[in-house]
Every structure is written in C-alpha cells, then in structure tokens.
Design an enzyme around this catalytic site. Structure first.
Site, mmCIF file in Angstrom:
data_model
loop_
_atom_site.group_PDB
_atom_site.id
_atom_site.type_symbol
_atom_site.label_atom_id
_atom_site.label_comp_id
_atom_site.label_asym_id
_atom_site.label_seq_id
_atom_site.Cartn_x
_atom_site.Cartn_y
_atom_site.Cartn_z
ATOM 1 N N ARG A 122 31.912 11.441 88.730
ATOM 2 C CA ARG A 122 31.970 10.802 90.048
ATOM 3 C C ARG A 122 30.604 10.192 90.369
ATOM 4 N NH1 ARG A 122 27.943 12.507 91.447
ATOM 5 N NH2 ARG A 122 27.333 14.507 92.334
ATOM 6 N N ASP A 160 27.372 17.848 101.988
ATOM 7 C CA ASP A 160 28.694 18.497 101.825
ATOM 8 C C ASP A 160 28.600 19.993 102.128
ATOM 9 O OD1 ASP A 160 27.331 19.060 99.395
ATOM 10 O OD2 ASP A 160 29.109 18.789 98.136
ATOM 11 N N ASP A 165 32.064 17.374 94.476
ATOM 12 C CA ASP A 165 32.286 16.902 93.113
ATOM 13 C C ASP A 165 33.699 17.217 92.621
ATOM 14 O OD1 ASP A 165 29.657 16.367 93.470
ATOM 15 O OD2 ASP A 165 28.922 17.947 92.141
ATOM 16 N N SER A 203 27.971 14.310 87.768
ATOM 17 C CA SER A 203 28.900 15.443 87.749
ATOM 18 C C SER A 203 29.524 15.728 86.402
ATOM 19 C CB SER A 203 30.029 15.236 88.775
ATOM 20 O OG SER A 203 29.587 15.632 90.013
ATOM 21 N N HIS A 217 23.683 15.534 99.914
ATOM 22 C CA HIS A 217 23.160 16.813 100.408
ATOM 23 C C HIS A 217 23.666 17.110 101.821
ATOM 24 C CE1 HIS A 217 20.484 18.229 97.214
ATOM 25 N NE2 HIS A 217 20.249 16.965 96.966
HETATM 26 C C1 GLA Z 1 25.504 18.202 93.613
HETATM 27 C C2 GLA Z 1 26.451 19.229 94.223
HETATM 28 C C3 GLA Z 1 27.268 18.599 95.342
HETATM 29 C C4 GLA Z 1 26.372 17.894 96.370
HETATM 30 C C5 GLA Z 1 25.378 16.974 95.668
HETATM 31 C C6 GLA Z 1 24.362 16.397 96.622
HETATM 32 O O1 GLA Z 1 26.240 17.196 92.987
HETATM 33 O O2 GLA Z 1 27.302 19.741 93.241
HETATM 34 O O3 GLA Z 1 28.059 19.576 95.955
HETATM 35 O O4 GLA Z 1 25.732 18.812 97.197
HETATM 36 O O5 GLA Z 1 24.683 17.642 94.630
HETATM 37 O O6 GLA Z 1 24.980 15.576 97.557
#
Ligand code: GLA
Length: 384
Positions: A33, A42, A182, A133, A40
């Site tokens: 994704r 969620d 994610d 991700s 930062h």
């Molecule tokens: C990582 C985490 C997500 C999110 C992002 C930052 O990808 O797995 O849950 O917090 O960082 O937005």
C-alpha cells in the site's frame, strides 16, 4: 542505508516443486500500500487515506496434512523458516522475517479461526523496509494461505475488515505497535480507488482516483527497518501521541513542549486528510499536492520522522514537476509519494533520475522510482 539488492529467483512453480517436491495448489497475492496522506494518525484513531498498489507479495502454497508451516523466499536475503501452527509460537530473533509469518498464524489460532499447515514460497516485488507495507502484505498473505489451506473461504465470508483488525493486532508480535491502516488497505483495496480508512470501528470508504492523476513512489534507498531504530522510534512516537492525547484531554500541554508538537501534527494531519479527500473527489490536484507538502513539513518539523535524504527527495520531486510530494509510511527512510499529471509521468521520472538519483544514488536502477496504481485487495490468484 544501502538496501540489499540480491537477485531474485525466477517466479515459477518449478522453483516450488524443487523445494517441496510437489507443485503449489494455490497462490495468494497481497498488495502493498502507499499512504497518500494521514501519516502517524491511525493509532490515534484518526482517518487515513491510503491505497493498495499494483505491487505486492505473492505466496504459492500447498496444504500439508499436519500443522507445520514451511516457508521459503525467492529473495536470497530471507532464509527458510518453519514452525507449528498454534496460539503461542516461539518468536525468532527480533527482526527476523519469519516473525511476520508467525504473527499471522498465531493471530488466527488465538482468534479460534481454522488454520492449517502448508508449504509456501514467498516472492515480492515491493522494496522491503521502504514504507510500502511489505511486512504487513506478508502477514496478510500468510494468514490467507493458512485459512485457505484449512478449506476456509478467501476472502473470508465476514468480509475483509474483521480479519484486518485481527491481523493488525496480531502483527504486534513482531515488535512494532502499528495502527490498523496497512492491513485494512491490503485487504480492502479497490482497483482505481483510494481508501478512506476510519477506526473504532474499522470502516473503509473507496474514493475514485481521477484518471489524469498519477502517483509515483520514489525510494530514498535509506532502509527503515521495522526491526531496528525505525521500530523504536515508531513505538516511542505512538506512546508520545497516546500520552499527549490523554494529557490534552485533561488540560493543556506545556507550550513549546515535544508533546505539544506531536499533537499539533496529529491535529493538523487529521484536518488535511479531510481536505485531501475533498480535493480527490473534486479532482483538484493542486490542492491535493499542497496538502501533501504540508503533511511532509509537519512530519519533518513537528513529528520528526523525516530524514535529510527524504527531504531532499521531496524537494527533487517538486522540482521535477510534481504537484505535491511527501514521505509515505512510518518515515526515517523508505519512500516518498509524489502526485504527477498522468500525461507527464515518464518525463517526471526522467527528471527525478537526473535531479536526484544520479547525484545521490548513482548505482541505483531505474526501478527505484515507479508509478503505482490503485489495486484490488489480497486474494487468491491463479498458480502459474
Ligand atoms: C506504519 C504502521 C501504520 C501507520 C504508519 C504511519 O506503516 O504500520 O499503522 O502508523 O506506519 O502512518
């Protein structure tokens, strides 16, 4: 810095047969994704706007008659791993890729979902540890393979979201206390659509991406290992935000304090997500681009998760003609995402190579920056 660029074995079922003595009987694809905006936030329960992309993890698999999982990886950096399905799987050392597979299988077992042992061969065309991700795509792919091996419908009958919530929690096993963005994007992705993801309870609303917009991902080639410093900083930021929100709820945060800056990012980013969704719906690329730039500045100054390399790459993307650009994912290395008029994508990529890669990563291949399109979520695909 300096991501390993080990050659990948060819993606054929022949490789599977050589390893496991029989051909794969099914394959799962879990996309990566890219988060367009809402970084930062969620884990503070605020909405985010990612999309699943047309690159990801493919897992060829064959059910076993026992509860054993044996996994190989076409990337030579990741050695073979094996373990038994169950609710308390002993972890591999911190940072080991096998922990993401164990996280998935243990999560299913703890939720009482049927899962089964299988042999699996993982391949991926996502750069690892780059903010796209790849780890969560692996978690999702392994979970779906284990469910499918047990004869469960994939995607699950209850829809993708309960599984996304379950796997978001399950992934904490690997050490980073991620939010739920994610896994939701990976499981609920829609072709041609970005996703507004909301939390508590988890909801996903698809928003069409205008046909004349192109999102380009550019890798800074600075690794943001979820296993090392990036993980520590990630967990520390999450704690700072949780504390800041608790204190702010009770009164006011001291002026100029770190907590205040962290919270300012969360609040300003939340507002930007709402505005960005409107800009997306209205096809207003200039407005969307400006919001991306403000998001990057806030992540750099208030949230302190950028790096000089990411800042330089964002500048170079803007100079190369992007309407907006920002770091994407957790930061501290990894990729940026840029919004570019679709008709000028090729020209943009050439300019970005000349303007940044030739100077800062002269030996990098042309594949360090690429256009992505919004893709379907994780699913069973045909075995080749
Ligand atoms: C990582 C985490 C997500 C999110 C992002 C930052 O990808 O797995 O849950 O917090 O960082 O937005």
């Amino acid at each position: 810095m300096g991501r390993s660029r080990a050659p990948r074995a060819p993606l054929t079922s022949g490789g599977f047969r050589d390893l496991f003595g029989a051909p794969p009987s099914f394959a799962v694809h879990a996309p990566g994704r890219v988060n367009l905006i809402g970084e930062h936030v969620d884990y503070a329960g605020r909405p985010v706007l990612p999309m699943a992309i047309d690159r990801g993890v493919t897992l060829r698999a064959r059910p076993r008659n026992d509860m054993h999982v044996r996994l190989a990886n076409t990337h030579s950096r990741f050695g073979e791993r094996e373990f038994d399905v169950g609710p308390s799987i002993p972890p591999s050392p911190a940072g080991d890729w096998g922990n993401f597979a164990k996280a998935a299988v243990q999560g299913l077992a703890r939720a009482g979902l049927p899962s089964s042992g299988f042999d699996g061969l993982v391949s991926s065309n996502l750069p690892p540890a780059a903010g796209l991700s790849s780890s969560s795509a692996l978690v999702v792919a392994v979970a779906l393979a284990s469910l499918a091996a047990a004869g469960e419908p994939v995607p699950p009958e209850a829809g993708p979201l309960p599984l996304a919530s379950l796997l978001a929690r399950a992934e904490h096993y690997a050490g980073a206390r991620g939010g739920g963005m994610d896994q939701a994007a990976i499981l609920a992705g829609r072709r041609g659509r970005a996703l507004r993801v909301e939390f508590d309870p988890l909801r996903v609303h698809a928003v069409p991406v205008p046909g004349d917009w192109s999102f380009v991902v550019a890798d800074s080639l600075e690794t943001a290992e979820k296993t090392g410093r990036a993980r520590e900083v990630y967990n520390a930021r999450r704690l700072e935000v949780e504390r800041a929100l608790a204190v702010a709820g009770e009164g006011s945060l001291p002026r100029g304090s770190v907590a205040r800056r962290r919270l300012r990012h969360v609040e300003s980013e939340t507002a930007r997500v709402g505005r960005a969704e409107r800009a997306l719906l209205e096809g207003d690329a200039a407005a969307f681009g400006r919001l991306m730039v403000s998001s990057h500045e806030s992540l750099r100054d208030d949230f302190e998760v950028s790096t000089p390399r990411l800042d330089g790459l964002v500048e170079a993307a803007l100079d190369a003609g992007a309407s907006g650009a920002r770091l994407t994912g957790a930061g501290l290395g990894g990729c940026i995402v840029a919004l570019v008029p679709a008709s000028t994508t090729a020209e943009f990529l050439s300019r970005l190579h000349a303007g940044w890669y030739e100077r800062h990563a002269p030996s990098s291949g042309r594949d360090s920056a690429f256009a992505v399109s919004a893709a379907e979520g994780a699913r069973i695909v045909s075995v080749d």
